[in-house]
Write an enzyme that holds these catalytic residues in place. Structure first.
Site, PDB file in Angstrom:
ATOM      1  N   SER A 299      -7.428 105.474  71.146  1.00  0.00           N
ATOM      2  CA  SER A 299      -8.760 105.458  70.554  1.00  0.00           C
ATOM      3  C   SER A 299      -8.793 104.583  69.307  1.00  0.00           C
ATOM      4  O   SER A 299      -7.787 104.415  68.617  1.00  0.00           O
ATOM      5  CB  SER A 299      -9.176 106.887  70.201  1.00  0.00           C
ATOM      6  OG  SER A 299     -10.548 106.960  69.938  1.00  0.00           O
TER       7      SER A 299
ATOM      8  N   HIS B 241     -15.175 102.102  68.783  1.00  0.00           N
ATOM      9  CA  HIS B 241     -16.215 102.609  67.879  1.00  0.00           C
ATOM     10  C   HIS B 241     -16.357 101.664  66.694  1.00  0.00           C
ATOM     11  O   HIS B 241     -15.346 101.270  66.089  1.00  0.00           O
ATOM     12  CB  HIS B 241     -15.846 103.998  67.338  1.00  0.00           C
ATOM     13  CG  HIS B 241     -15.529 105.008  68.385  1.00  0.00           C
ATOM     14  ND1 HIS B 241     -14.242 105.374  68.699  1.00  0.00           N
ATOM     15  CD2 HIS B 241     -16.341 105.736  69.189  1.00  0.00           C
ATOM     16  CE1 HIS B 241     -14.264 106.292  69.656  1.00  0.00           C
ATOM     17  NE2 HIS B 241     -15.521 106.520  69.973  1.00  0.00           N
TER      18      HIS B 241
ATOM     19  N   HIS C  18      -6.708 111.540  66.660  1.00  0.00           N
ATOM     20  CA  HIS C  18      -6.399 111.265  68.060  1.00  0.00           C
ATOM     21  C   HIS C  18      -4.924 110.963  68.289  1.00  0.00           C
ATOM     22  O   HIS C  18      -4.487 110.898  69.436  1.00  0.00           O
ATOM     23  CB  HIS C  18      -7.247 110.099  68.573  1.00  0.00           C
ATOM     24  CG  HIS C  18      -8.681 110.467  68.793  1.00  0.00           C
ATOM     25  ND1 HIS C  18      -9.082 111.273  69.833  1.00  0.00           N
ATOM     26  CD2 HIS C  18      -9.804 110.147  68.110  1.00  0.00           C
ATOM     27  CE1 HIS C  18     -10.395 111.439  69.788  1.00  0.00           C
ATOM     28  NE2 HIS C  18     -10.854 110.761  68.745  1.00  0.00           N
TER      29      HIS C  18
ATOM     30  N   GLU D  94     -21.178  72.024 104.420  1.00  0.00           N
ATOM     31  CA  GLU D  94     -19.982  72.862 104.364  1.00  0.00           C
ATOM     32  C   GLU D  94     -19.229  72.903 105.687  1.00  0.00           C
ATOM     33  O   GLU D  94     -18.196  73.572 105.800  1.00  0.00           O
ATOM     34  CB  GLU D  94     -20.375  74.283 103.930  1.00  0.00           C
ATOM     35  CG  GLU D  94     -20.937  74.316 102.509  1.00  0.00           C
ATOM     36  CD  GLU D  94     -21.332  75.714 102.055  1.00  0.00           C
ATOM     37  OE1 GLU D  94     -21.216  76.664 102.860  1.00  0.00           O
ATOM     38  OE2 GLU D  94     -21.748  75.861 100.887  1.00  0.00           O
TER      39      GLU D  94
ATOM     40  N   GLN E  68      -0.022 111.756  88.725  1.00  0.00           N
ATOM     41  CA  GLN E  68      -0.105 112.427  90.028  1.00  0.00           C
ATOM     42  C   GLN E  68      -1.535 112.860  90.344  1.00  0.00           C
ATOM     43  O   GLN E  68      -1.942 112.875  91.512  1.00  0.00           O
ATOM     44  CB  GLN E  68       0.852 113.625  90.099  1.00  0.00           C
ATOM     45  CG  GLN E  68       0.646 114.697  89.060  1.00  0.00           C
ATOM     46  CD  GLN E  68       1.415 114.451  87.765  1.00  0.00           C
ATOM     47  OE1 GLN E  68       1.729 113.320  87.434  1.00  0.00           O
ATOM     48  NE2 GLN E  68       1.723 115.519  87.038  1.00  0.00           N
TER      49      GLN E  68
ATOM     50  N   ASP F  24     -19.279 111.699  69.689  1.00  0.00           N
ATOM     51  CA  ASP F  24     -18.254 112.333  70.518  1.00  0.00           C
ATOM     52  C   ASP F  24     -18.726 113.656  71.099  1.00  0.00           C
ATOM     53  O   ASP F  24     -18.393 113.994  72.234  1.00  0.00           O
ATOM     54  CB  ASP F  24     -16.989 112.590  69.687  1.00  0.00           C
ATOM     55  CG  ASP F  24     -16.217 111.333  69.368  1.00  0.00           C
ATOM     56  OD1 ASP F  24     -16.438 110.302  70.049  1.00  0.00           O
ATOM     57  OD2 ASP F  24     -15.390 111.373  68.432  1.00  0.00           O
TER      58      ASP F  24
END
Length: 325
Positions: free
Chosen positions: A181, A228, A206, A314, A139, A260
């Site tokens: 991640s 990473h 994570h 063309e 949302q 990070d």
């Protein structure tokens, strides 16, 4: 009908209904809660992020490709950007909002889930960002795209947020698709097993869907194209050979966590193999190039035969006529 398409059709009313259903709260401005904010750490990170990304600004160029035919390419900032910040992730606020401001974006709108919005709002207030909304999930993405109508939406999120970003992509550009991640550790000869364990454990924080892989060669890592990439032991020598990774961390004293939270390098990076074709968030994420073309009478005379020949091939006779001046 998806949440995003409902918001596209019904606007604010749909946003409110979905926020109440999924967040248990109406969309509202977030109220800053400074009690748990590590202020100096936020300021230190923001300073490094700003300096590193300011250095990335591409140069405007000008070239007279033929006598009387001048081309220019200028980089201009987007007018507005929506930033999605996952719950409590003040470092992600810095990685996105500070870079947008450094690029010159005038209107920066932040959305973050209601739970934890106070911490994100406190960091934003500390850094001089005034608009943070306690609104999360798909949302929030729909609201940014179809109610606020920002020029671009950036920031990581869960599967539902990522799906929403991909859905609005046809109408509003996004930074990049983001999934779970990932880290790949290339443990070359002489790699310290304890360092390998530390990197895997940090990434596993994570969540259960985090990708944590240890390989012995760069070729194996390149096949995965991870978010990473950590090079340890003899693999450190391969740093300049890497093609497919979001960010590369070289050696025992370059943990992913330093990127990070502290170095200033961006941690909004491609996942799911997207590093084969896409880089992480940078200053150019919030810039767009515009080409300016100037021709003199003599310059137009010079290029007219080229236009006429190609237009004839063309079948575009009006194009050929347009250079008769």
């Amino acid at each position: 009908m998806s949440i995003v398409s409902d918001i596209k059709e019904r606007g604010d009313e749909a946003v409110r209904e979905w926020a109440l259903k999924l967040d248990g709260a109406e969309p509202t401005r977030a109220v800053a809660d400074h009690s748990l904010l590590p202020k100096q750490a936020v300021l230190d990170l923001a300073d490094r992020v700003e300096r590193w990304h300011a250095a990335q600004r591409p140069a405007d160029i000008r070239l007279e490709v033929e006598p009387g035919v001048v081309l220019e390419r200028k980089w201009l900032p987007l007018q507005s950007a929506g930033v999605y910040v996952p719950r409590n992730l003040v470092s992600t606020l810095v990685m996105c909002a500070v870079v947008a401001r450094t690029a010159g974006v005038e209107e920066i709108v932040v959305c973050t889930p209601p739970a934890g919005a106070g911490l994100v709002a406190a960091a934003a207030e500390l850094l001089g960002f005034g608009e943070v909304w306690a609104l999360g999930g798909p949302q929030a993405i729909g609201w940014l795209a179809y109610v606020r109508k920002v020029d671009k939406i950036v920031g990581p999120g869960n599967q539902y947020v990522n799906d929403a970003k991909l859905e609005v992509w046809r109408d509003v550009p996004i930074d990049l698709p983001g999934g779970p991640s990932e880290v790949v550790v290339v443990a070359g000869e002489g790699a310290d097993p304890h360092i390998v364990e530390l990197e895997i454990a940090a990434q596993a924080e994570h969540g259960h869907d985090a990708g944590c892989t240890v390989v012995s060669t760069l070729a194996e890592a390149e096949e995965i194209a991870p978010e990473h990439l950590v090079l340890l032991g003899s693999a450190e020598a391969d740093a300049d050979l890497v093609r497919n990774a979001g960010a590369v961390f070289v050696g025992d004293y370059s943990p992913v966590a330093s990127g990070d939270y502290a170095t200033g390098g961006n941690h909004v990076l491609p996942t799911g193999g997207w590093a084969r074709s896409t880089g992480g968030l940078g200053l150019e994420t919030f810039l767009k190039p515009i080409t300016i073309q100037r021709l003199t009478r003599e310059g137009l005379d010079l290029v007219r035969p080229t236009v006429e020949a190609l237009a004839a091939a063309e079948g575009l006779t009006a194009h050929a006529a347009a250079v008769q001046r």
